[in-house]
Enzyme design. Sequence first.
Site, PDB file in Angstrom:
ATOM      1  N   ASN A  33       0.994  -1.160  -0.253  1.00 43.10           N
ATOM      2  CA  ASN A  33      -0.019   0.197   0.207  1.00 43.10           C
ATOM      3  C   ASN A  33       1.142   1.442   0.062  1.00 43.10           C
ATOM      4  O   ASN A  33       0.691   2.295   0.179  1.00 43.10           O
ATOM      5  CB  ASN A  33      -1.203  -0.070   1.559  1.00 43.10           C
ATOM      6  CG  ASN A  33      -0.151   0.300   2.477  1.00 43.10           C
ATOM      7  OD1 ASN A  33       1.046   0.287   2.777  1.00 43.10           O
ATOM      8  ND2 ASN A  33      -1.023   0.053   3.555  1.00 43.10           N
ATOM      9  N   TYR A 141       4.526  -5.088  19.666  1.00 41.50           N
ATOM     10  CA  TYR A 141       5.247  -5.368  18.533  1.00 41.50           C
ATOM     11  C   TYR A 141       5.145  -7.059  18.605  1.00 41.50           C
ATOM     12  O   TYR A 141       5.241  -7.737  17.585  1.00 41.50           O
ATOM     13  CB  TYR A 141       6.115  -4.563  17.573  1.00 41.50           C
ATOM     14  CG  TYR A 141       7.020  -5.296  16.992  1.00 41.50           C
ATOM     15  CD1 TYR A 141       6.748  -4.811  15.405  1.00 41.50           C
ATOM     16  CD2 TYR A 141       8.171  -5.949  17.249  1.00 41.50           C
ATOM     17  CE1 TYR A 141       7.123  -5.472  14.682  1.00 41.50           C
ATOM     18  CE2 TYR A 141       9.637  -5.954  16.137  1.00 41.50           C
ATOM     19  CZ  TYR A 141       8.540  -6.491  14.979  1.00 41.50           C
ATOM     20  OH  TYR A 141       9.143  -7.202  13.850  1.00 41.50           O
ATOM     21  N   ASP A 285      12.533  -1.840  25.404  1.00 43.31           N
ATOM     22  CA  ASP A 285      13.312  -2.354  24.961  1.00 43.31           C
ATOM     23  C   ASP A 285      14.142  -3.485  26.210  1.00 43.31           C
ATOM     24  O   ASP A 285      13.874  -3.873  26.877  1.00 43.31           O
ATOM     25  CB  ASP A 285      14.678  -1.226  25.278  1.00 43.31           C
ATOM     26  CG  ASP A 285      15.076  -0.628  23.541  1.00 43.31           C
ATOM     27  OD1 ASP A 285      14.366  -1.418  22.523  1.00 43.31           O
ATOM     28  OD2 ASP A 285      15.511   0.298  22.927  1.00 43.31           O
TER      29      ASP A 285
HETATM   30  N1  UFG Z   1      18.730   2.868  20.100  1.00 46.88           N
HETATM   31  C1  UFG Z   1      19.263   4.037  20.051  1.00 46.88           C
HETATM   32  N2  UFG Z   1      19.470   4.846  19.820  1.00 46.88           N
HETATM   33  C2  UFG Z   1      18.360   4.916  18.989  1.00 46.88           C
HETATM   34  C3  UFG Z   1      18.087   3.465  17.791  1.00 46.88           C
HETATM   35  C4  UFG Z   1      18.596   2.635  18.261  1.00 46.88           C
HETATM   36  O1  UFG Z   1      20.738   3.974  21.240  1.00 46.88           O
HETATM   37  O2  UFG Z   1      18.127   6.061  18.004  1.00 46.88           O
HETATM   38  C5  UFG Z   1      19.017   1.016  20.780  1.00 46.88           C
HETATM   39  C6  UFG Z   1      17.556   0.428  21.035  1.00 46.88           C
HETATM   40  O3  UFG Z   1      16.843   0.799  22.274  1.00 46.88           O
HETATM   41  C7  UFG Z   1      18.668  -0.929  21.018  1.00 46.88           C
HETATM   42  C8  UFG Z   1      19.328  -1.099  19.243  1.00 46.88           C
HETATM   43  O4  UFG Z   1      19.825   0.555  19.825  1.00 46.88           O
HETATM   44  O5  UFG Z   1      19.046  -1.895  21.884  1.00 46.88           O
HETATM   45  C9  UFG Z   1      18.241  -0.789  18.021  1.00 46.88           C
HETATM   46  O6  UFG Z   1      17.866  -0.669  17.973  1.00 46.88           O
HETATM   47  P1  UFG Z   1      16.638  -0.772  16.580  1.00 46.88           P
HETATM   48  O7  UFG Z   1      15.832  -0.010  16.603  1.00 46.88           O
HETATM   49  O8  UFG Z   1      17.769  -0.084  15.201  1.00 46.88           O
HETATM   50  O9  UFG Z   1      16.293  -2.167  16.390  1.00 46.88           O
HETATM   51  P2  UFG Z   1      15.333  -2.936  17.596  1.00 46.88           P
HETATM   52  O10 UFG Z   1      15.971  -4.246  18.550  1.00 46.88           O
HETATM   53  O11 UFG Z   1      14.306  -2.022  18.871  1.00 46.88           O
HETATM   54  O12 UFG Z   1      14.218  -3.772  16.958  1.00 46.88           O
HETATM   55  C10 UFG Z   1      14.812  -4.414  15.505  1.00 46.88           C
HETATM   56  C11 UFG Z   1      13.434  -4.152  14.611  1.00 46.88           C
HETATM   57  C12 UFG Z   1      12.768  -5.283  14.833  1.00 46.88           C
HETATM   58  C13 UFG Z   1      12.624  -6.496  15.370  1.00 46.88           C
HETATM   59  C14 UFG Z   1      14.458  -5.882  16.542  1.00 46.88           C
HETATM   60  C15 UFG Z   1      14.586  -7.777  16.627  1.00 46.88           C
HETATM   61  O13 UFG Z   1      13.260  -3.056  14.452  1.00 46.88           O
HETATM   62  O14 UFG Z   1      11.832  -4.984  14.147  1.00 46.88           O
HETATM   63  O15 UFG Z   1      14.845  -5.380  15.599  1.00 46.88           O
HETATM   64  O16 UFG Z   1      16.137  -7.762  17.626  1.00 46.88           O
HETATM   65  F1  UFG Z   1      12.237  -7.361  16.271  1.00 46.88           F
END
Ligand code: UFG
Length: 328
Positions: A33, A141, A285
């Site tokens: 979409n 999520y 987180d």
């Molecule tokens: N982080 C920061 N600053 C930011 C963004 C992220 O410190 O500006 C940290 C987050 O707290 C986390 C790590 O970097 O500890 C990775 O964060 P991301 O947002 O890159 O990824 P996530 O681990 O939150 O999530 C990703 C995907 C999800 C998936 C997940 C599985 O977005 O879809 O990985 O581990 F489910």
Amino acid sequence: MKTILVVGGAGYIGSHIVKQLLKAGYHVVIFDNLSTGYRKAVLGGEFFLGDLANRDDLQRVFQTYSIDAVMHFASFIQVGESVHQPNKYYQNNVVNTINLLDIMLAHGVKACIFSSTAAIFGEPQIIPIDEKHPKNPANPYGRTKWMVEQILADYDKAYDLRAICLRYFNAAGADPECQLGECHEPETHLIPLVLQTASGRRKSITVFGQKYDTPDGTCIRDYVHIQDLCQAHILALEQLLQGASSAEYNLGNGEGFSVREVIETAQQVTQRAINVIYGDNRAGDTARLVADARKARQELGWNPQFADLKTIIQHAWQWELQQLKATE
Ligand code: UFG
């Protein structure tokens, strides 16, 4: 020639998969979409603009094409946002997925690759995390993805719909040929944000929390190259098309890197100064997510080619520099 419907094929992971499916000789139909994806990221195949919430859109695509298997990538993915807007996540990630599954069944399509996540496990009891690890998602999520995995298991029992759930740890990097890359709006993922800071598109990167129970106090994640994820999807699809039973696989490299380590590696790769700010924890987180992906290696023959964090960041950097040029 097999026809594969890629739902969410204009997004980050979907668009890379479409490119690899075309290379592997499949007939590819893309359903998206464009709410978060980009038409220009679809490098071939037949594009169908449609919404999973609209059953008529789905009917049309299933009536037009004789589909052999579906790959489902269309979902909202921001952990923090899901805590504050759970309705958005349950509606799209769960209810709309049921629409898709029901239309598949109505048309006799009984093979599905589902895009799942490490977020279904929550705060792990044991590291690395294998497929049998208890599921205890720490945010809506992760719950939506675990719900869909359970729905798929029930649909298999009742309707013989076979599904392979691929649980990505942290998908990262970009197409090594630099035709595609990560392009979320707004961007929330660590590596692209760090690289946008290095390139000057952003002023700073905020580290979310420094008091986690990890050696340097910042969260640890297992980053896996998008190209290696593509390989796993194609292997899983081949097995599914040959009649394999439903299964689930964790996809990661088995090595965790803290937020600080990611920033340090990005500094080495880019040779640029990166302005870092320390902020509060982000809602939802978990401290540490690292995969045990032996099952994917053994059963799918998965063999990641770009496991090294430096290479992942190098490819993402190449893409960031190209994006920067395009905006100049
Ligand atoms: N982080 C920061 N600053 C930011 C963004 C992220 O410190 O500006 C940290 C987050 O707290 C986390 C790590 O970097 O500890 C990775 O964060 P991301 O947002 O890159 O990824 P996530 O681990 O939150 O999530 C990703 C995907 C999800 C998936 C997940 C599985 O977005 O879809 O990985 O581990 F489910």
